[in-house]
Every structure is written in C-alpha cells, then in structure tokens.
Design an enzyme around this catalytic site. Sequence first.
Site, mmCIF file in Angstrom:
data_model
loop_
_atom_site.group_PDB
_atom_site.id
_atom_site.type_symbol
_atom_site.label_atom_id
_atom_site.label_comp_id
_atom_site.label_asym_id
_atom_site.label_seq_id
_atom_site.Cartn_x
_atom_site.Cartn_y
_atom_site.Cartn_z
ATOM 1 N N CYS A 1 44.764 39.529 40.268
ATOM 2 C CA CYS A 1 44.465 39.148 38.880
ATOM 3 C C CYS A 1 44.740 37.661 38.647
ATOM 4 O O CYS A 1 45.780 37.143 39.035
ATOM 5 C CB CYS A 1 45.307 39.995 37.931
ATOM 6 S SG CYS A 1 44.978 39.639 36.204
ATOM 7 N N CYS B 1 51.094 36.674 34.432
ATOM 8 C CA CYS B 1 52.145 37.462 33.780
ATOM 9 C C CYS B 1 53.348 37.578 34.726
ATOM 10 O O CYS B 1 53.212 38.084 35.850
ATOM 11 C CB CYS B 1 51.625 38.850 33.436
ATOM 12 S SG CYS B 1 50.071 38.793 32.548
ATOM 13 N N CYS C 1 54.342 40.920 36.521
ATOM 14 C CA CYS C 1 53.319 41.778 37.112
ATOM 15 C C CYS C 1 53.138 41.615 38.621
ATOM 16 O O CYS C 1 52.933 40.510 39.126
ATOM 17 C CB CYS C 1 51.980 41.557 36.405
ATOM 18 S SG CYS C 1 50.748 42.774 36.917
ATOM 19 N N CYS D 1 44.385 57.555 32.007
ATOM 20 C CA CYS D 1 44.328 56.123 31.712
ATOM 21 C C CYS D 1 44.009 55.337 32.984
ATOM 22 O O CYS D 1 44.667 55.510 34.011
ATOM 23 C CB CYS D 1 45.671 55.692 31.137
ATOM 24 S SG CYS D 1 45.751 53.922 30.810
ATOM 25 N N CYS E 1 41.339 56.696 28.549
ATOM 26 C CA CYS E 1 41.900 55.419 28.120
ATOM 27 C C CYS E 1 41.646 54.412 29.235
ATOM 28 O O CYS E 1 41.681 54.783 30.409
ATOM 29 C CB CYS E 1 43.406 55.569 27.885
ATOM 30 S SG CYS E 1 44.214 54.037 27.383
ATOM 31 N N CYS F 1 46.135 51.715 21.961
ATOM 32 C CA CYS F 1 47.377 51.978 22.672
ATOM 33 C C CYS F 1 47.963 50.617 22.955
ATOM 34 O O CYS F 1 47.436 49.865 23.782
ATOM 35 C CB CYS F 1 47.077 52.734 23.970
ATOM 36 S SG CYS F 1 48.528 52.894 25.028
ATOM 37 N N ARG G 1 55.369 56.175 23.499
ATOM 38 C CA ARG G 1 55.388 56.609 24.905
ATOM 39 C C ARG G 1 56.518 55.954 25.694
ATOM 40 O O ARG G 1 56.629 54.735 25.755
ATOM 41 C CB ARG G 1 54.046 56.297 25.588
ATOM 42 C CG ARG G 1 54.005 56.831 27.027
ATOM 43 C CD ARG G 1 52.659 56.635 27.694
ATOM 44 N NE ARG G 1 51.593 57.157 26.869
ATOM 45 C CZ ARG G 1 50.460 56.503 26.614
ATOM 46 N NH1 ARG G 1 50.250 55.316 27.142
ATOM 47 N NH2 ARG G 1 49.551 57.029 25.846
HETATM 48 N N1 SAM Z 1 45.227 43.527 33.170
HETATM 49 C C1 SAM Z 1 45.275 44.314 32.015
HETATM 50 C C2 SAM Z 1 46.203 43.782 30.953
HETATM 51 O O1 SAM Z 1 47.102 43.009 31.255
HETATM 52 O O2 SAM Z 1 46.030 44.162 29.796
HETATM 53 C C3 SAM Z 1 45.620 45.761 32.288
HETATM 54 C C4 SAM Z 1 46.686 46.131 33.298
HETATM 55 S S1 SAM Z 1 48.339 45.569 32.946
HETATM 56 C C5 SAM Z 1 49.141 45.938 34.455
HETATM 57 C C6 SAM Z 1 48.940 46.721 31.727
HETATM 58 C C7 SAM Z 1 50.331 46.576 31.194
HETATM 59 O O3 SAM Z 1 51.277 47.113 32.108
HETATM 60 C C8 SAM Z 1 50.885 45.196 30.909
HETATM 61 O O4 SAM Z 1 50.424 44.662 29.726
HETATM 62 C C9 SAM Z 1 52.368 45.439 30.858
HETATM 63 O O5 SAM Z 1 52.792 45.734 29.549
HETATM 64 C C10 SAM Z 1 52.569 46.656 31.764
HETATM 65 N N2 SAM Z 1 53.284 46.283 32.994
HETATM 66 C C11 SAM Z 1 52.753 45.676 34.072
HETATM 67 N N3 SAM Z 1 53.684 45.440 35.015
HETATM 68 C C12 SAM Z 1 54.856 45.917 34.520
HETATM 69 C C13 SAM Z 1 56.186 45.942 35.020
HETATM 70 N N4 SAM Z 1 56.496 45.428 36.203
HETATM 71 N N5 SAM Z 1 57.147 46.509 34.266
HETATM 72 C C14 SAM Z 1 56.822 47.031 33.046
HETATM 73 N N6 SAM Z 1 55.586 47.013 32.528
HETATM 74 C C15 SAM Z 1 54.606 46.461 33.244
HETATM 75 C C1 DTB Z 2 51.682 50.457 29.857
HETATM 76 O O1 DTB Z 2 52.192 50.162 28.771
HETATM 77 N N1 DTB Z 2 52.360 50.668 30.969
HETATM 78 C C2 DTB Z 2 51.472 51.002 32.063
HETATM 79 C C3 DTB Z 2 50.095 51.042 31.371
HETATM 80 N N2 DTB Z 2 50.396 50.622 30.041
HETATM 81 C C4 DTB Z 2 48.898 50.517 31.949
HETATM 82 C C5 DTB Z 2 51.630 50.164 33.243
HETATM 83 C C6 DTB Z 2 53.032 50.164 33.824
HETATM 84 C C7 DTB Z 2 53.015 49.394 35.081
HETATM 85 C C8 DTB Z 2 54.324 49.401 35.772
HETATM 86 C C9 DTB Z 2 54.338 48.576 37.000
HETATM 87 C C10 DTB Z 2 53.360 49.017 38.060
HETATM 88 O O2 DTB Z 2 53.300 50.220 38.410
HETATM 89 O O3 DTB Z 2 52.698 48.140 38.603
HETATM 90 FE FE1 SF4 Z 3 46.735 40.716 35.290
HETATM 91 FE FE2 SF4 Z 3 49.020 42.037 35.574
HETATM 92 FE FE3 SF4 Z 3 48.765 40.286 33.625
HETATM 93 FE FE4 SF4 Z 3 47.355 42.609 33.528
HETATM 94 S S1 SF4 Z 3 49.560 42.373 33.443
HETATM 95 S S2 SF4 Z 3 46.611 40.540 33.061
HETATM 96 S S3 SF4 Z 3 46.982 42.902 35.731
HETATM 97 S S4 SF4 Z 3 48.705 39.825 35.826
#
Ligand code: SAM
Ligand code: DTB
Ligand code: SF4
Length: 319
Positions: A55, A59, A62, A101, A133, A193, A265
């Site tokens: 990506c 973030c 992430c 989802c 979702c 959501c 959630r």
């Molecule tokens: N790329 C899209 C976005 O950012 O909206 C969708 C996927 S992103 C991984 C979805 C959400 O997962 C993020 O906004 C974040 O709130 C959550 N998330 C991702 N990595 C995480 C982590 N290591 N711990 C907790 N929540 C996480």
């Molecule tokens: C949300 O609030 N939490 C989910 C989902 N929406 C997409 C993602 C959690 C990701 C946790 C770290 C991972 O598994 O990469």
């Molecule tokens: Fe990309 Fe992860 Fe950020 Fe979603 S949370 S925009 S997958 S870097």
Amino acid sequence: MSDMIRHDWSVDEVLEILEMPLLDLVDRARAVHKGFHKDGTVQLSSLISIKTGGCPENCGYCSQSAHHAKKTGLKKEALMSVDDVLEKAKLAKEAGANRFCMGAAWRKVRNGEEFDRVLEMIKGVKKLGLEACVTLGMVSDEQAKRLAEAGLTSYNHNVDTSPEHYDKIVTTRNYKDRLDSLEAARKAGIKLCTGGIIGMGESNRDRASMLRVLANLEKHPESVPINALVAVKGTPMENLPPVDSLELVRMVATARIVMPESRVRLSAGRSNLTKEAQILCFMAGANSIFYGDKLLTTSNNDCNDDKALIEEAGLKIAS
Ligand code: SAM
Ligand code: DTB
Ligand code: SF4
C-alpha cells in the site's frame, strides 16, 4: 430515549465520561446498552484480506504499507479471484458469521477491472445471505454509488485517531480525506463502519476527540470498531507498549454511551484479552466482534473459543 442520541458532543464532555470511575462508567454504559440493544446479540463479522500489502500510504501502525515493507518482510499479493473469495465467504457463513468484510491494501479505489471484480465479490457475498462490507481506502461519490448498486451493506473506513494526533500516524493523506469518503458512502445509502485504534501514543483527550468526531457525524455510524494496536514487527509502532485491557473497556463504554444505537465492535487486539476482559467489554456495550482465525495479516481468536465465550456470557449470535 431519542434524546440520548446526540450529535453535539464537546471533547470535554466525552473526556469526562471516558475518565469516570471505572465501575460507574460500566454501569452507565450497560444501562444505555440495555435500553437500546434488548436482544443481547453479538454480531460475528468475518474478515479477509482480498489484496494484501504494497500500500502506498504510510500509516505507522500498518503491516501492509509499502513504506515499511523492507522491515516487515510482508510480501505484496495480487487481488484475489472472485471464486476464491466466495469460497472463504461460504466457510465463514457455515461457521456462523453474519457479515463478511473484505479488505484491500489500497490508498483509494480505482475504476477498472479490479474494482469490477470487487463488485462481483460483493454481489456473490450477498447472494450467500451474508452482509457484505468492504474497506478499500478512499472512495468517490460515483464509486460509492456503484458499490451501493452491487448491494454493499457497509463501508469500513476508520478515522483511526483524533484530528489532532492524525499527522503523527500518517502523512500521505489527511483527516478530511477520511471524512469525505465516509460522506460519499453515506450519500450513496451505504451503512458506515468507522472507528479507530488506541495504543498509538495518543492521550485520553485524543481518544475522546476521536469518539466525538464519530458521535457528531450527521448520523451515527452503524458500526464502530474499536481496535487496540497490534504492534507489528517492522512497523514504526513495533515497540509501543500493549494497551491495558481496562483502557479498552473504557473506550468501548464511552463509545456505547455517545453512540447508543451503533454496534460497537471489539476489534484488533482481542486475542490479547482474557475471557474476563472480553466479558467486561460486552458488559460495557460491545456487541460485535471480528470472527475467524485471521484478521488481515495477523491472527485472531479461535472460532470455537468465541462461540463458547458468547454462550458462557449468556449472549446470542446475531443472525
Ligand atoms: N487501506 C484501507 C484503509 O486504510 O482504509 C483498508 C484496510 S486498513 C488495514 C483498515 C483498518 O485496519 C485501518 O484503518 C486501521 O484502523 C486498522 N488496522 C490496520 N492495522 C492495524 C493494527 N496493526 N492494529 C490495529 N488496527 C489496525
Ligand atoms: C478494523 O477496524 N479493523 C480491521 C478492519 N477494520 C478492516 C483490521 C484490523 C487489522 C489488524 C492488523 C492486521 O491483521 O493486519
Ligand atoms: Fe494502506 Fe494499511 Fe494505511 Fe490501509 S491502513 S491505507 S492498508 S497502509
């Protein structure tokens, strides 16, 4: 009761709730919960990463950001096929989930074959009798309309933290971008959501400020995921200390009080909680979980343990 649905919260008001004596806070949240969610159900939402890694956003939390790929070692994968996704959806349905989802590591949706494929996934998931979702990054009005036409139930797009703390978490987009996409989904008639993450170095005021943003949306989001940071090795947040479970209880309870009708959630970080801490979160108003052994790239609780926990707590699985 409808006077409890407010959209004019101040940060100080929300902060005062968040910092109440713990048992008073849980009592208050539980009272709201019992008033608005008499059925005592827990929604099981299964999660799948349909397009993993690579990506362009940065973030800090992430595992899927290309900016951290060298250190996390996470391999970028192509968008899954419709058949493979629907196979997983079928399994999720058989295991008892009511929502499926699908997450993609995209900065934003781009029109073209891949978006068309996601639309087919949504149609297929709906056909199976599951709520659908997706979380695909930024979305335009026109794309949101197409998602709605495909039958999408809900769009996940987290605000993640407070507007004040946002630029310490991500710099490749801004808070307004997030709110604009949420508005596009709302305008298209898709449920929202949206929630956030705690444990990213934010203050209690930031937590209150984030909940205020959500609670002051014109219509409250139907689902509010509360994530505890999963400190993934190789990300800039790998060394942050784990979130205390009682802080998660406080966040859930406050979300319940300021957004009485929403499904709150208990999301990422749940696998670090004891049974008792999870039950305390249910008491405080959580009524939805991510269900299935995997979140996107990290592991989640065991399905059988979850079903047993819900039964032990005297709750029912939402259908
Ligand atoms: N790329 C899209 C976005 O950012 O909206 C969708 C996927 S992103 C991984 C979805 C959400 O997962 C993020 O906004 C974040 O709130 C959550 N998330 C991702 N990595 C995480 C982590 N290591 N711990 C907790 N929540 C996480
Ligand atoms: C949300 O609030 N939490 C989910 C989902 N929406 C997409 C993602 C959690 C990701 C946790 C770290 C991972 O598994 O990469
Ligand atoms: Fe990309 Fe992860 Fe950020 Fe979603 S949370 S925009 S997958 S870097």
